[in-house]
Design a protein around this motif. Sequence first.
Motif, PDB file in Angstrom:
ATOM      1  N   ARG A   1      -6.341   5.216  -2.077  1.00  0.00           N
ATOM      2  CA  ARG A   1      -7.243   6.674  -2.332  1.00  0.00           C
ATOM      3  C   ARG A   1      -7.904   6.532  -3.459  1.00  0.00           C
ATOM      4  N   ARG A   2      -9.297   6.645  -3.100  1.00  0.00           N
ATOM      5  CA  ARG A   2     -10.451   6.819  -3.906  1.00  0.00           C
ATOM      6  C   ARG A   2     -10.278   7.860  -5.072  1.00  0.00           C
ATOM      7  N   ALA A   3      -9.686   8.714  -4.728  1.00  0.00           N
ATOM      8  CA  ALA A   3      -9.822  10.121  -5.652  1.00  0.00           C
ATOM      9  C   ALA A   3      -8.767   9.665  -7.017  1.00  0.00           C
ATOM     10  N   GLY A   4      -7.907   8.709  -6.791  1.00  0.00           N
ATOM     11  CA  GLY A   4      -7.011   8.341  -7.811  1.00  0.00           C
ATOM     12  C   GLY A   4      -7.616   7.636  -8.669  1.00  0.00           C
ATOM     13  N   VAL A   5      -8.737   6.789  -8.648  1.00  0.00           N
ATOM     14  CA  VAL A   5      -9.733   6.528  -9.740  1.00  0.00           C
ATOM     15  C   VAL A   5      -9.836   7.452 -10.860  1.00  0.00           C
ATOM     16  N   ALA A   6     -10.099   8.726 -10.752  1.00  0.00           N
ATOM     17  CA  ALA A   6     -10.133   9.766 -11.709  1.00  0.00           C
ATOM     18  C   ALA A   6      -9.152   9.350 -12.722  1.00  0.00           C
ATOM     19  N   ALA A   7      -7.865   8.720 -12.470  1.00  0.00           N
ATOM     20  CA  ALA A   7      -7.038   8.346 -13.607  1.00  0.00           C
ATOM     21  C   ALA A   7      -7.609   7.371 -14.374  1.00  0.00           C
ATOM     22  N   LEU A   8      -8.380   6.336 -14.004  1.00  0.00           N
ATOM     23  CA  LEU A   8      -8.812   5.137 -14.772  1.00  0.00           C
ATOM     24  C   LEU A   8     -10.267   6.023 -15.533  1.00  0.00           C
ATOM     25  N   GLU A   9     -10.934   6.613 -14.749  1.00  0.00           N
ATOM     26  CA  GLU A   9     -12.038   7.163 -15.309  1.00  0.00           C
ATOM     27  C   GLU A   9     -11.687   8.103 -16.793  1.00  0.00           C
ATOM     28  N   ALA A  10     -10.405   8.882 -16.601  1.00  0.00           N
ATOM     29  CA  ALA A  10      -9.972   9.539 -17.887  1.00  0.00           C
ATOM     30  C   ALA A  10      -9.822   8.501 -18.905  1.00  0.00           C
TER      31      ALA A  10
ATOM     32  N   PRO B   1       0.673  -1.219   0.067  1.00  0.00           N
ATOM     33  CA  PRO B   1       0.074  -0.032   0.169  1.00  0.00           C
ATOM     34  C   PRO B   1       0.903   1.338  -0.024  1.00  0.00           C
ATOM     35  N   GLU B   2       2.061   1.174   0.611  1.00  0.00           N
ATOM     36  CA  GLU B   2       3.036   2.410   0.567  1.00  0.00           C
ATOM     37  C   GLU B   2       3.318   2.456  -1.024  1.00  0.00           C
ATOM     38  N   GLU B   3       3.538   1.653  -1.742  1.00  0.00           N
ATOM     39  CA  GLU B   3       4.076   1.990  -3.040  1.00  0.00           C
ATOM     40  C   GLU B   3       2.827   2.461  -4.172  1.00  0.00           C
ATOM     41  N   VAL B   4       1.833   2.149  -3.788  1.00  0.00           N
ATOM     42  CA  VAL B   4       0.650   2.788  -4.866  1.00  0.00           C
ATOM     43  C   VAL B   4      -0.212   3.888  -4.192  1.00  0.00           C
ATOM     44  N   ASP B   5      -1.214   4.245  -5.062  1.00  0.00           N
ATOM     45  CA  ASP B   5      -2.174   5.131  -4.641  1.00  0.00           C
ATOM     46  C   ASP B   5      -3.700   4.665  -4.379  1.00  0.00           C
ATOM     47  N   PHE B   6      -3.802   3.575  -5.095  1.00  0.00           N
ATOM     48  CA  PHE B   6      -4.946   2.578  -4.935  1.00  0.00           C
ATOM     49  C   PHE B   6      -4.789   1.389  -5.974  1.00  0.00           C
ATOM     50  N   GLN B   7      -5.622   0.298  -5.390  1.00  0.00           N
ATOM     51  CA  GLN B   7      -5.647  -0.828  -5.946  1.00  0.00           C
ATOM     52  C   GLN B   7      -6.977  -0.997  -6.336  1.00  0.00           C
ATOM     53  N   VAL B   8      -7.311  -1.762  -7.388  1.00  0.00           N
ATOM     54  CA  VAL B   8      -8.902  -2.133  -7.780  1.00  0.00           C
ATOM     55  C   VAL B   8      -8.757  -3.638  -7.974  1.00  0.00           C
ATOM     56  N   ILE B   9      -9.609  -4.475  -7.289  1.00  0.00           N
ATOM     57  CA  ILE B   9      -9.910  -5.600  -7.067  1.00  0.00           C
ATOM     58  C   ILE B   9     -10.978  -6.264  -7.763  1.00  0.00           C
ATOM     59  N   GLY B  10     -10.942  -6.969  -8.817  1.00  0.00           N
ATOM     60  CA  GLY B  10     -12.209  -7.602  -9.293  1.00  0.00           C
ATOM     61  C   GLY B  10     -11.688  -8.050 -10.878  1.00  0.00           C
ATOM     62  N   ASP B  11     -12.458  -8.969 -11.345  1.00  0.00           N
ATOM     63  CA  ASP B  11     -12.093  -9.247 -12.804  1.00  0.00           C
ATOM     64  C   ASP B  11     -12.379  -8.185 -13.820  1.00  0.00           C
ATOM     65  N   HIS B  12     -12.203  -8.647 -14.966  1.00  0.00           N
ATOM     66  CA  HIS B  12     -12.241  -7.505 -16.104  1.00  0.00           C
ATOM     67  C   HIS B  12     -13.776  -6.747 -15.988  1.00  0.00           C
ATOM     68  N   ALA B  13     -14.779  -7.863 -15.875  1.00  0.00           N
ATOM     69  CA  ALA B  13     -16.224  -7.152 -15.919  1.00  0.00           C
ATOM     70  C   ALA B  13     -16.438  -6.525 -14.889  1.00  0.00           C
ATOM     71  N   ALA B  14     -16.173  -6.946 -13.590  1.00  0.00           N
ATOM     72  CA  ALA B  14     -16.344  -5.977 -12.524  1.00  0.00           C
ATOM     73  C   ALA B  14     -15.604  -4.691 -12.611  1.00  0.00           C
ATOM     74  N   LEU B  15     -14.246  -4.705 -13.280  1.00  0.00           N
ATOM     75  CA  LEU B  15     -13.697  -3.623 -13.304  1.00  0.00           C
ATOM     76  C   LEU B  15     -14.439  -2.486 -14.364  1.00  0.00           C
ATOM     77  N   ALA B  16     -15.015  -3.250 -15.490  1.00  0.00           N
ATOM     78  CA  ALA B  16     -16.108  -2.270 -16.524  1.00  0.00           C
ATOM     79  C   ALA B  16     -17.286  -1.719 -15.682  1.00  0.00           C
TER      80      ALA B  16
END
Length: 210
Positions: free
Chosen positions: A82-91, A45-60
């Motif tokens: 950090r949930r705010a980091g998910v903006a990178a994936l949304e972009a 956790p100290e190396e990343v801003d966030f992690q997303v856990i789930g298969d391809h469909a769950a990610l979509a």
Amino acid sequence: LLPAQSAVHEPAIAYDLVLNPELVIRVTARGGAPAISRGQSPRGPEEVDFQVIGDHAALARMLVAGRLRRRFGRRVARIRGRRAGVAALEALAAVRLDLASLHRLGVRLEPRTAMALIAALIDPAQTAKERFALAYAVEGEDEVFLLVGDGAPLEVTGVRPAGRIAATITGPLGSLELALAGERSPELTVTGDEWPLALVRKWIKRAQSE
């Protein structure tokens, strides 16, 4: 689309996509080309801003879900960190770039994925009175075919169709995108007729302008 991460989200970001217990995509974008690698375990956790856990469909599902459903919905990928980091994936999900722009950003689609993208972009109604097959051959990969069938949904298959192949695109990953963007490279070869490619380019241009 991950190679385009720095281009669509300027702040530095590091995250892991934990798609299954043995497949983790690690992304680090700190300006310039992002570092993307596969692993069998997520980083600390100290190396990343966030992690997303789930298969391809769950990610979509997570990327198209609203804020509340993202936090409490079922069958949606979970976010750790950090949930705010998910903006990178949304972009990335919201990116609107043409094929040539994606190629310049370093995006190289697998052959079947590239063909499926083309098939999804084109409105079958535009193909009325046209019947032909295109082939895409990348060294080390199975040959893939795009079938245009007189107004029917475009079909992508790994089985060589009967009859003549109108045109064949040969080269490294990304050659299909370059050819259909009307660009060339020393490694890219197109054999056969030019008119089917011109038609597909016109259909894609129309789809991207809507």
